[in-house]
Design a protein around this motif. Structure first.
Motif, PDB file in Angstrom:
ATOM      1  N   MET A 191       0.845  -1.188   0.000  1.00 35.46           N
ATOM      2  CA  MET A 191       0.000   0.000   0.000  1.00 35.46           C
ATOM      3  C   MET A 191       0.880   1.236   0.000  1.00 35.46           C
ATOM      4  SD  MET A 191      -2.904   1.152   2.755  1.00 35.46           S
ATOM      5  CE  MET A 191      -3.884  -0.274   2.366  1.00 35.46           C
ATOM      6  N   GLN A 192       0.553   2.209  -0.863  1.00 39.75           N
ATOM      7  CA  GLN A 192       1.360   3.397  -0.947  1.00 39.75           C
ATOM      8  C   GLN A 192       1.261   4.192   0.340  1.00 39.75           C
ATOM      9  OE1 GLN A 192      -0.105   5.410  -4.380  1.00 39.75           O
ATOM     10  NE2 GLN A 192       0.938   4.060  -5.827  1.00 39.75           N
ATOM     11  N   MET A 193       2.366   4.904   0.663  1.00 37.87           N
ATOM     12  CA  MET A 193       2.418   5.654   1.915  1.00 37.87           C
ATOM     13  C   MET A 193       1.336   6.733   1.964  1.00 37.87           C
ATOM     14  SD  MET A 193       3.576   6.089   4.863  1.00 37.87           S
ATOM     15  CE  MET A 193       4.915   4.892   4.811  1.00 37.87           C
ATOM     16  N   GLN A 194       1.017   7.352   0.758  1.00 40.53           N
ATOM     17  CA  GLN A 194       0.010   8.402   0.763  1.00 40.53           C
ATOM     18  C   GLN A 194      -1.324   7.885   1.284  1.00 40.53           C
ATOM     19  OE1 GLN A 194       2.246   7.395  -1.661  1.00 40.53           O
ATOM     20  NE2 GLN A 194       1.513   8.426  -3.517  1.00 40.53           N
ATOM     21  N   GLU A 195      -1.718   6.693   0.809  1.00 33.86           N
ATOM     22  CA  GLU A 195      -2.991   6.130   1.235  1.00 33.86           C
ATOM     23  C   GLU A 195      -2.946   5.728   2.701  1.00 33.86           C
ATOM     24  OE1 GLU A 195      -5.854   2.292   0.369  1.00 33.86           O
ATOM     25  OE2 GLU A 195      -4.309   2.837  -1.074  1.00 33.86           O
ATOM     26  N   ARG A 196      -1.798   5.215   3.135  1.00 34.11           N
ATOM     27  CA  ARG A 196      -1.665   4.802   4.537  1.00 34.11           C
ATOM     28  C   ARG A 196      -1.905   5.974   5.476  1.00 34.11           C
ATOM     29  NH1 ARG A 196       0.436   0.417   7.155  1.00 34.11           N
ATOM     30  NH2 ARG A 196       1.353   0.774   9.204  1.00 34.11           N
ATOM     31  N   LEU A 197      -1.567   7.182   5.022  1.00 33.87           N
ATOM     32  CA  LEU A 197      -1.759   8.375   5.845  1.00 33.87           C
ATOM     33  C   LEU A 197      -3.085   9.066   5.558  1.00 33.87           C
ATOM     34  CD1 LEU A 197       1.836   9.882   5.609  1.00 33.87           C
ATOM     35  CD2 LEU A 197       0.856   8.568   7.496  1.00 33.87           C
ATOM     36  N   ILE A 198      -3.583   8.966   4.310  1.00 29.11           N
ATOM     37  CA  ILE A 198      -4.801   9.685   3.939  1.00 29.11           C
ATOM     38  C   ILE A 198      -6.015   9.171   4.710  1.00 29.11           C
ATOM     39  CG2 ILE A 198      -6.474  10.005   2.072  1.00 29.11           C
ATOM     40  CD1 ILE A 198      -4.109  10.272   0.163  1.00 29.11           C
ATOM     41  N   VAL A 199      -6.189   7.851   4.754  1.00 31.39           N
ATOM     42  CA  VAL A 199      -7.381   7.301   5.405  1.00 31.39           C
ATOM     43  C   VAL A 199      -7.434   7.643   6.894  1.00 31.39           C
ATOM     44  CG1 VAL A 199      -8.623   5.185   5.985  1.00 31.39           C
ATOM     45  CG2 VAL A 199      -7.709   5.501   3.693  1.00 31.39           C
ATOM     46  N   PRO A 200      -6.332   7.489   7.674  1.00 29.05           N
ATOM     47  CA  PRO A 200      -6.388   7.964   9.061  1.00 29.05           C
ATOM     48  C   PRO A 200      -6.727   9.448   9.155  1.00 29.05           C
ATOM     49  CG  PRO A 200      -4.512   6.518   8.769  1.00 29.05           C
ATOM     50  CD  PRO A 200      -5.078   6.757   7.402  1.00 29.05           C
ATOM     51  N   GLY A 201      -6.201  10.243   8.200  1.00 27.62           N
ATOM     52  CA  GLY A 201      -6.541  11.666   8.197  1.00 27.62           C
ATOM     53  C   GLY A 201      -8.020  11.901   7.958  1.00 27.62           C
ATOM     54  N   MET A 217     -18.304   9.101  15.569  1.00 27.47           N
ATOM     55  CA  MET A 217     -17.008   9.306  16.233  1.00 27.47           C
ATOM     56  C   MET A 217     -16.244   7.991  16.320  1.00 27.47           C
ATOM     57  SD  MET A 217     -18.375  11.943  19.143  1.00 27.47           S
ATOM     58  CE  MET A 217     -17.049  11.626  20.274  1.00 27.47           C
ATOM     59  N   LEU A 218     -16.943   6.916  16.665  1.00 30.26           N
ATOM     60  CA  LEU A 218     -16.285   5.611  16.763  1.00 30.26           C
ATOM     61  C   LEU A 218     -15.798   5.137  15.395  1.00 30.26           C
ATOM     62  CD1 LEU A 218     -18.619   3.784  19.316  1.00 30.26           C
ATOM     63  CD2 LEU A 218     -16.330   4.702  19.720  1.00 30.26           C
ATOM     64  N   LEU A 219     -16.587   5.390  14.357  1.00 28.22           N
ATOM     65  CA  LEU A 219     -16.151   5.014  13.011  1.00 28.22           C
ATOM     66  C   LEU A 219     -14.946   5.845  12.580  1.00 28.22           C
ATOM     67  CD1 LEU A 219     -19.572   4.522  11.162  1.00 28.22           C
ATOM     68  CD2 LEU A 219     -17.952   2.758  11.879  1.00 28.22           C
ATOM     69  N   GLY A 220     -14.951   7.138  12.931  1.00 26.00           N
ATOM     70  CA  GLY A 220     -13.799   7.981  12.617  1.00 26.00           C
ATOM     71  C   GLY A 220     -12.549   7.505  13.330  1.00 26.00           C
ATOM     72  N   LEU A 221     -12.705   7.137  14.603  1.00 22.66           N
ATOM     73  CA  LEU A 221     -11.565   6.603  15.357  1.00 22.66           C
ATOM     74  C   LEU A 221     -11.090   5.283  14.750  1.00 22.66           C
ATOM     75  CD1 LEU A 221     -12.632   7.275  19.060  1.00 22.66           C
ATOM     76  CD2 LEU A 221     -10.650   8.235  17.888  1.00 22.66           C
ATOM     77  N   GLY A 222     -12.060   4.467  14.322  1.00 19.88           N
ATOM     78  CA  GLY A 222     -11.699   3.196  13.702  1.00 19.88           C
ATOM     79  C   GLY A 222     -10.914   3.400  12.421  1.00 19.88           C
ATOM     80  N   ALA A 223     -11.344   4.372  11.605  1.00 19.57           N
ATOM     81  CA  ALA A 223     -10.627   4.660  10.365  1.00 19.57           C
ATOM     82  C   ALA A 223      -9.211   5.132  10.660  1.00 19.57           C
ATOM     83  CB  ALA A 223     -11.383   5.716   9.555  1.00 19.57           C
ATOM     84  N   ALA A 224      -9.064   5.993  11.671  1.00 14.66           N
ATOM     85  CA  ALA A 224      -7.719   6.452  12.038  1.00 14.66           C
ATOM     86  C   ALA A 224      -6.880   5.303  12.584  1.00 14.66           C
ATOM     87  CB  ALA A 224      -7.816   7.575  13.073  1.00 14.66           C
TER      88      ALA A 224
END
Length: 306
Positions: free
Chosen positions: A1-11, A34-41
């Protein structure tokens, strides 16, 4: 997985988390988003295949929730969930009949079980079955600072409970009064419960709102205990317990509700008091347990490397 995507989704997860605060929806929807946002991060810390599956599930649940509610924050959240889903399309080949997420979790559990047996002097696992290699590889995908132990996981779960407690009644205002009945006087009572935000709105006082913000940050820090050092998690727990105690002592000492409803005059035979309710009691208990968990060495043992 590209680094950009690894950082984009948590963002994007952080964007969803922040958007949930300003959405004008019932608290239960705020909490779910909020829980889904935390899960994505949090998917930043899991293996690649698990990231894909988890992010697809998060995006699907988020889009379903947003179909029920509808503002600027709504569209921010909608676009974020849509972007998370779109980023997973290129990884559709990783979806298997046997989900990688389940295999990864099972591998972690097997690794801990195997380590416990070895520590107890049990028989060595049979060589050549390939299981040990899979388990070691899967567990090794987690960064070293992730505390996959009772204290780390337990503190994170308790932090989530504290977050939930902020949206349930925090204090209760009790009013007692004497009522004349046949043959004498009888004491009656009535009660009204308030969350911190409801108290701020009722009293037109910003202090409860400030306390809510502080406790919100501390509860999120509690959820992050799984990646925080023990000392930091303990400090968060102490701060949370003190702020929680101060919150209801503030209501009790100032008697804000009595002043609001009765002004400066309480009629004879009438008593009024504000006491902590479910939210404050639950938050205090959770912060206390989080602190205790950090003090027990056995519950803080780092995962064994095989």
């Amino acid at each position: 997985m590209q680094m950009q995507e690894r950082l984009i989704v948590p963002g994007l997860g952080v964007v969803i988390l922040l958007s949930a605060f300003i959405l004008g929806v019932p608290p239960v929807y705020k909490l779910l988003l909020m829980l889904l946002g935390l899960g994505a991060a949090g998917t930043y810390f899991v293996p690649h295949a698990v990231q894909v599956e988890t992010r697809i599930a998060i995006a699907a649940l988020g889009l379903i929730i947003l179909l029920i509610i509808s503002s600027t924050a709504f569209w921010l959240s909608l676009l974020s969930f849509g972007a998370i889903a779109a980023l997973q399309v290129q990884h559709r080949h990783t979806l298997q009949r046997s989900p990688a997420t389940i295999e990864w979790v099972n591998a972690l559990l097997q690794r801990r079980s195997m380590a416990a047996r070895e520590a107890a002097g049990g028989e060595e696992a049979a060589a050549g079955d390939g299981g040990s290699a899979l388990i070691a590889a899967s567990a090794g995908d987690l960064p070293a600072f992730v505390r996959m132990n009772v204290a780390g996981i337990g503190s994170s779960v308790l932090g989530a409970i504290v977050l939930l407690s902020l949206f349930i009644p925090w204090v209760i205002f009790l009013v007692t009064y004497d009522q004349e009945v046949w043959g004498g006087m009888q004491e009656e009572w009535q009660s009204m419960s308030y969350t911190l935000l409801a108290a701020a709105g009722t009293l037109e006082n910003n202090v409860p709102r400030v306390l809510f913000g502080i406790l919100l940050v501390l509860s999120l820090s509690g959820i992050a205990s799984i990646v925080l050092p023990r000392a930091v998690a303990a400090l968060v727990a102490v701060a949370g317990f003190l702020v929680t105690s101060f919150s209801w002592l503030y209501f009790f000492g100032e008697q804000l509700f009595a002043k609001h409803f009765f002004a400066d005059f309480v009629p004879p035979g009438v008593g009024a008091a504000t006491i902590p309710y479910l939210g404050a009691l639950l938050a205090s208990l959770c912060f206390f347990v989080i602190f205790v968990l950090q003090l027990i060495p056995r519950l803080n043992k780092p995962r064994t490397k095989g």
